[in-house]
Enzyme design. Structure first.
Site, PDB file in Angstrom:
ATOM      1  N   CYS A  35       0.839  -1.199   0.000  1.00 34.39           N
ATOM      2  CA  CYS A  35       0.000   0.000   0.000  1.00 34.39           C
ATOM      3  C   CYS A  35       0.872   1.247   0.000  1.00 34.39           C
ATOM      4  O   CYS A  35       1.365   1.670   1.058  1.00 34.39           O
ATOM      5  CB  CYS A  35      -0.933   0.000   1.219  1.00 34.39           C
ATOM      6  SG  CYS A  35      -1.924   1.497   1.379  1.00 34.39           S
TER       7      CYS A  35
ATOM      8  N   CYS B  43      -0.487   4.147   2.082  1.00 33.91           N
ATOM      9  CA  CYS B  43      -0.285   3.976   3.526  1.00 33.91           C
ATOM     10  C   CYS B  43       1.149   4.291   3.939  1.00 33.91           C
ATOM     11  O   CYS B  43       1.379   4.887   5.001  1.00 33.91           O
ATOM     12  CB  CYS B  43      -0.603   2.540   3.945  1.00 33.91           C
ATOM     13  SG  CYS B  43      -2.191   1.912   3.370  1.00 33.91           S
ATOM     14  N   ASP B  44       2.127   3.887   3.131  1.00 35.72           N
ATOM     15  CA  ASP B  44       3.510   3.832   3.608  1.00 35.72           C
ATOM     16  C   ASP B  44       4.503   4.710   2.867  1.00 35.72           C
ATOM     17  O   ASP B  44       5.681   4.765   3.241  1.00 35.72           O
ATOM     18  CB  ASP B  44       4.007   2.370   3.548  1.00 35.72           C
ATOM     19  CG  ASP B  44       3.197   1.458   4.446  1.00 35.72           C
ATOM     20  OD1 ASP B  44       2.711   1.936   5.481  1.00 35.72           O
ATOM     21  OD2 ASP B  44       3.052   0.271   4.114  1.00 35.72           O
TER      22      ASP B  44
END
Length: 255
Positions: free
Chosen positions: A136, A139-140
């Site tokens: 992701c 997300c990261d």
């Protein structure tokens, strides 16, 4: 086991776009509707940075669209409950949905469980999950500011998320097992024009290595048969999806 007293007309399993749309339609038809979801409302929309091909929005973030769909799904009285589904039993009278220690009953069940990211299944993938391996970018990506990362895959997700990563990382290397991308042309054009993105063709990742964090990959090139080492600060894997159908294996509905 606790049997929930209320008997629903419809239970929707899954809270992604499909599940939320189904709940909107069933509740608007004045059916008592329960959404059972094992993640965030909106599902994988929350992993998408920008959406430009959804009717009604010229551009919207995945998380914002997820919230709009969630609000829409509840506007006619549908209920939402967090709960991973273990299995579904088709009894003579009701459909029984077992979620943890609770049993929910309904006259109908709509399965909208979506999918999960496919794994490379190579040495080091389980060991370094969350320590340099991600599925992701939204997300990261922030954790890889000013670093060099690898994206594995050649479809829309790999190319789009690779472009997004380039906003943070110094360099994004996309590794694809074929000699050309499968992504939509507009996404390819953006990626090829991005001076932070590089491409390695006809190559697969065979091993993910590191100390406490990923720092090196073993690559295998198909045309030459050569193996090489590739230094990286992280790897983002986008090689496809696997349907979440395990809870329904005993119903005789899977092919």
């Amino acid at each position: 086991m606790e049997i929930v007293e209320k008997i629903y007309d419809v239970i929707v399993i899954g809270g992604g776009p499909g599940g939320l749309s189904a709940a909107l339609y069933s509740s608007r038809a004045d059916l008592d509707t329960l959404i059972l979801d094992a993640g965030l409302p909106g599902g994988q929309l929350n992993n998408t940075e920008k959406i430009e091909n959804y009717a009604g929005f010229s551009s919207i973030s995945g998380s914002d669209l997820a919230q709009e769909m969630y609000k829409g799904a509840l506007q006619f009285g549908a209920e939402y409950t967090f709960g991973p589904v273990d299995r579904v039993e088709n009894t003579n009278e009701y459909k029984q949905v077992i979620s943890g220690k609770k049993i929910y009953r309904s006259h109908a069940v709509i399965i909208a469980t979506g999918s999960e990211n496919k794994k490379l299944n190579v040495s080091g993938e389980e060991e370094f999950k969350g320590r340099g391996i991600s599925y992701c970018a939204v997300c990261d990506a922030v954790f890889y500011r000013n670093k060099e990362v690898v994206v594995v895959g050649g479809g829309n997700s790999a190319v789009e998320e690779g472009s997004y990563l380039s906003q943070f990382a110094d360099k994004v290397t996309l590794i694809h097992r074929r000699d050309q991308l499968k992504a939509q042309k507009i996404l390819q054009d953006r990626a090829f024009a991005n001076d932070k993105m590089e491409f390695i063709w006809d190559t697969e990742v065979e091993e993910i290595m590191g100390d406490s964090f990923v720092n090196e990959l073993t690559l295998y090139n198909h045309p030459t048969g050569e193996r090489s080492q590739f230094k990286t600060d992280g790897i983002f894997i986008y090689i496809g999806l696997v349907p979440n159908t395990r809870p329904f294996a005993d119903l005789g509905i899977l092919n």
